[in-house]
Design a protein around this motif. Structure first.
Motif, PDB file in Angstrom:
ATOM      1  N   GLU A 229       4.632 -30.783   0.195  1.00 53.07           N
ATOM      2  CA  GLU A 229       3.482 -29.881   0.226  1.00 53.07           C
ATOM      3  C   GLU A 229       2.963 -29.614   1.633  1.00 53.07           C
ATOM      4  OE1 GLU A 229       0.696 -31.794  -2.346  1.00 53.07           O
ATOM      5  OE2 GLU A 229       1.854 -31.389  -4.157  1.00 53.07           O
ATOM      6  N   GLN A 230       3.410 -30.391   2.602  1.00 50.84           N
ATOM      7  CA  GLN A 230       2.926 -30.187   3.965  1.00 50.84           C
ATOM      8  C   GLN A 230       4.065 -29.805   4.916  1.00 50.84           C
ATOM      9  OE1 GLN A 230      -0.725 -30.956   5.043  1.00 50.84           O
ATOM     10  NE2 GLN A 230      -0.609 -30.166   2.963  1.00 50.84           N
ATOM     11  N   TRP A 232       7.507 -29.430   4.675  1.00 53.86           N
ATOM     12  CA  TRP A 232       8.409 -28.335   4.298  1.00 53.86           C
ATOM     13  C   TRP A 232       7.661 -27.014   4.303  1.00 53.86           C
ATOM     14  CZ3 TRP A 232       8.941 -24.276   1.111  1.00 53.86           C
ATOM     15  CH2 TRP A 232      10.210 -23.726   0.979  1.00 53.86           C
ATOM     16  N   THR A 233       6.454 -27.020   3.764  1.00 60.02           N
ATOM     17  CA  THR A 233       5.658 -25.790   3.682  1.00 60.02           C
ATOM     18  C   THR A 233       5.393 -25.217   5.067  1.00 60.02           C
ATOM     19  OG1 THR A 233       4.605 -26.455   1.613  1.00 60.02           O
ATOM     20  CG2 THR A 233       3.425 -24.857   2.977  1.00 60.02           C
ATOM     21  N   HIS A 236       8.550 -23.714   6.779  1.00 63.23           N
ATOM     22  CA  HIS A 236       9.101 -22.489   6.191  1.00 63.23           C
ATOM     23  C   HIS A 236       8.080 -21.355   6.129  1.00 63.23           C
ATOM     24  CE1 HIS A 236      12.224 -25.347   5.135  1.00 63.23           C
ATOM     25  NE2 HIS A 236      13.007 -24.332   4.860  1.00 63.23           N
ATOM     26  N   TRP A 237       6.881 -21.647   5.664  1.00 66.46           N
ATOM     27  CA  TRP A 237       5.899 -20.579   5.533  1.00 66.46           C
ATOM     28  C   TRP A 237       5.457 -20.049   6.901  1.00 66.46           C
ATOM     29  CZ3 TRP A 237       2.104 -22.130   0.970  1.00 66.46           C
ATOM     30  CH2 TRP A 237       2.860 -22.230  -0.214  1.00 66.46           C
ATOM     31  N   PHE A 244       8.636 -21.422  -2.840  1.00 72.98           N
ATOM     32  CA  PHE A 244       8.435 -22.848  -3.093  1.00 72.98           C
ATOM     33  C   PHE A 244       9.765 -23.586  -2.994  1.00 72.98           C
ATOM     34  CE2 PHE A 244       4.844 -20.938  -5.482  1.00 72.98           C
ATOM     35  CZ  PHE A 244       3.812 -21.546  -4.779  1.00 72.98           C
ATOM     36  N   TYR A 356      -4.075 -26.361  -5.007  1.00 70.24           N
ATOM     37  CA  TYR A 356      -3.226 -25.360  -4.358  1.00 70.24           C
ATOM     38  C   TYR A 356      -3.800 -24.932  -3.012  1.00 70.24           C
ATOM     39  CZ  TYR A 356      -1.385 -25.109  -9.109  1.00 70.24           C
ATOM     40  OH  TYR A 356      -0.852 -25.430 -10.336  1.00 70.24           O
ATOM     41  N   ASN A 359      -4.042 -28.016  -0.454  1.00 70.26           N
ATOM     42  CA  ASN A 359      -2.770 -28.237   0.224  1.00 70.26           C
ATOM     43  C   ASN A 359      -2.574 -27.264   1.381  1.00 70.26           C
ATOM     44  OD1 ASN A 359      -2.110 -30.290  -1.569  1.00 70.26           O
ATOM     45  ND2 ASN A 359      -0.930 -28.953  -2.911  1.00 70.26           N
ATOM     46  N   LEU A 360      -2.891 -25.991   1.138  1.00 72.98           N
ATOM     47  CA  LEU A 360      -2.727 -24.986   2.192  1.00 72.98           C
ATOM     48  C   LEU A 360      -3.684 -25.248   3.342  1.00 72.98           C
ATOM     49  CD1 LEU A 360      -1.425 -22.434   3.280  1.00 72.98           C
ATOM     50  CD2 LEU A 360      -3.068 -21.096   1.934  1.00 72.98           C
ATOM     51  N   ALA A 363      -2.373 -28.182   5.338  1.00 74.23           N
ATOM     52  CA  ALA A 363      -1.194 -27.812   6.114  1.00 74.23           C
ATOM     53  C   ALA A 363      -1.594 -27.049   7.372  1.00 74.23           C
ATOM     54  CB  ALA A 363      -0.244 -26.966   5.253  1.00 74.23           C
ATOM     55  N   ILE A 404       0.765 -18.223  -1.616  1.00 74.25           N
ATOM     56  CA  ILE A 404       1.775 -17.290  -1.116  1.00 74.25           C
ATOM     57  C   ILE A 404       1.231 -15.874  -1.091  1.00 74.25           C
ATOM     58  CG2 ILE A 404       3.965 -16.184  -1.758  1.00 74.25           C
ATOM     59  CD1 ILE A 404       5.047 -18.930  -2.448  1.00 74.25           C
TER      60      ILE A 404
END
Length: 503
Positions: A229-230, A232-233, A236-237, A244, A356, A359-360, A363, A404
């Motif tokens: 949730e951190q 990898w996100t 990539h994001w 996901f 949700y 987490n964002l 991050a 997203i």
């Protein structure tokens, strides 16, 4: 045993033969995952035994053998190390120890099931107590008879790499292991020729994992969730790869696509906030340029490792240092609350958003801190909350896909942080992402609660949903000292933030 080739031997053994075979000297290698079997897993196995071995409470001496699955053993020059199966075997040994006391097979001396992590120790103690409470059960009373009919398939190999390939393929077909278990075993294999390093980083990794298993709030993360949730996100994001992760993409990111640079014990560094030769040029009285240095030697603090969150991850030690660095940052900010400038806004985030958006938010804070440390971090956090809140107030609910959609439609703040050179660039982008016309259509109904005036957000004279009402009230109370009767509308929120950070 059946010899398939020079790599594998396969056969079937009874558990009591396995445990009492003095030639095997079974052990659990340092790098294996902690012991984590739960009481419910043990209870399920005991109930299954009672169904299999008993009829109307009486032991069926003619019951067929009970199959426990396959275990995999690495023959390390005569030292037999368990690659797969240690959870089941450890559980059986705890049963034997609790129910057979001084006649336990552990007294034979040919088993070296030593765990070093605190998580393993606490789980073993908990399961011992649980099994003590089961001492009057049918399985406990007839444990030795049951063990004589427990069988396993045994795969012995003298190639550790081949063993892990088979282990990974088996677990990818459905046995539930956390991704971090795969990461750990994969990267420790890089250190096979460096025993001192292997033991050191295996122990540190287990300590980190045990700490992060201690989650006492929805805002904290297990080590596995931290990767999913951190890390990898962010990786990539921030490149606008807005999807996901699947298990395959996680294994690609933190296993397959990690890199080597020659020496296993030499870690390549990349330019970063903590790894720059200088911060500025100044001219002295002789009009000669001088470099103002910002060299910071890395000591023992994991948070000071001079890495960047999006850098290539080096196999072996590089992966373990990367894990240390970003676990330390996350825990420094959110577990230990050491960045005092944002503790209040963190609490607001936890009270108004679901997991949700939490987490964002986390991050983005980790990515920002990694690049700019605490420079302007209070304003960044408050404007980040406003950015999330604008979406919250314009949607009836926040669902898994919402982060997203937010990054795609309102502006990708993670990509901005990745590309920015200055913290002010990031803050400016957040201001642009949330124009106040988002709130111009709203109406407000005013009520009095004791001595406090309450404002309720409406749309076409109909009150918003409870979740959106709660969001507005919580934000209103957070900025209340900067709000008067003329600026209670959300179109003024930029001004609330401006006044709250002016010292």
């Amino acid at each position: 045993m059946v010899e398939l080739d020079s790599i594998f031997e396969v056969g079937t053994l009874r558990i009591d033969d396995l445990f009492n075979n003095s030639d095997l000297n079974l052990s659990i290698p340092e790098y294996q995952r902690p012991y984590v079997w739960s009481e419910s897993q043990i209870e399920e196995m005991l109930l299954d035994w009672e169904t299999h071995f008993f009829y109307d409470g009486v032991l069926n001496s003619n019951a067929v053998e009970y199959y426990l699955g396959a275990i995999m053993i690495y023959d390390n020059d005569g030292a037999y190390e368990i690659i797969d199966g240690q959870q089941r075997l450890t559980t059986l040994l705890i049963m034997d120890y609790v129910w057979n006391l001084n006649q336990s097979v552990l007294d034979n001396g040919n088993l070296n099931f030593e765990y070093t992590s605190k998580l393993s120790f606490s789980t073993i103690k908990k399961n011992q107590n649980f099994l003590l409470s089961k001492k009057a059960s049918l399985s406990a009373k007839h444990f030795n008879e049951i063990v004589s009919k427990l069988v396993v398939s045994v795969i012995i190999t003298n190639s550790e790499d081949r063993a892990f390939v088979l282990f990974d393929s088996q677990n990818n077909r459905g046995i539930a292991l956390d991704e971090v278990d795969f990461f750990k075993s994969y990267h420790l294999r890089e250190l096979n020729a460096h025993e001192k390093h292997l033991k050191y980083f295996a122990k540190k990794f287990d300590a980190i994992n045990a700490l992060n298993q201690n989650n006492k709030g929805k805002h904290l993360k297990s080590l596995n969730k931290l990767f999913v949730e951190q890390l990898w996100t962010i990786r990539h994001w921030s490149k606008n790869q807005l999807y996901f992760p699947k298990r395959s993409s996680l294994l690609n990111a933190f296993q397959k696509n990690t890199v080597s640079f020659g020496k296993v014990d030499e870690i390549k560094l990349f330019p970063s906030f903590n790894n720059a030769l200088g911060t500025s040029l100044v001219y002295n009285e002789q009009m000669q340029p001088e470099l103002k240095s910002n060299i910071k030697l890395f000591g023992s603090e994991s948070i000071d490792i001079p890495f960047t969150i999006n850098q290539p991850i080096q196999k072996g030690i590089g992966f373990f240092l990367y894990t240390e660095k970003y676990t330390s940052i996350f825990n420094y900010i959110f577990r230990d609350n050491k960045v005092s400038e944002i503790n209040r806004i963190n609490s607001l985030i936890y009270s108004v958003f679901n997991s949700y958006f939490i987490n964002l938010y986390q991050a983005a804070i980790v990515q920002y801190y990694d690049k700019f440390n605490t420079e302007n971090i209070e304003e960044f956090a408050k404007r980040l909350e406003h950015y999330l809140g604008a979406y919250r107030m314009n949607r009836s609910s926040i669902v898994e896909q919402s982060p997203i959609v937010l990054l795609r439609d309102y502006g990708n703040i993670l990509m901005v942080i990745q590309q920015a050179y200055l913290s002010t660039e990031v803050i400016h982008a957040l201001k642009q992402f949330v124009p106040e016309y988002y709130y111009q259509k709203y109406g407000y109904r005013v009520e009095r609660d004791d001595d406090r005036i309450m404002y309720f957000v409406q749309n076409n004279n109909v009150d918003f949903t409870t979740a959106r009402q709660n969001y507005y009230r919580q934000v209103f109370y957070f900025y209340e000292e900067y709000i008067d009767k003329d600026n209670y509308q959300l179109t003024e929120k930029h001004n609330w933030i401006n006044e709250s950070i002016i010292k």
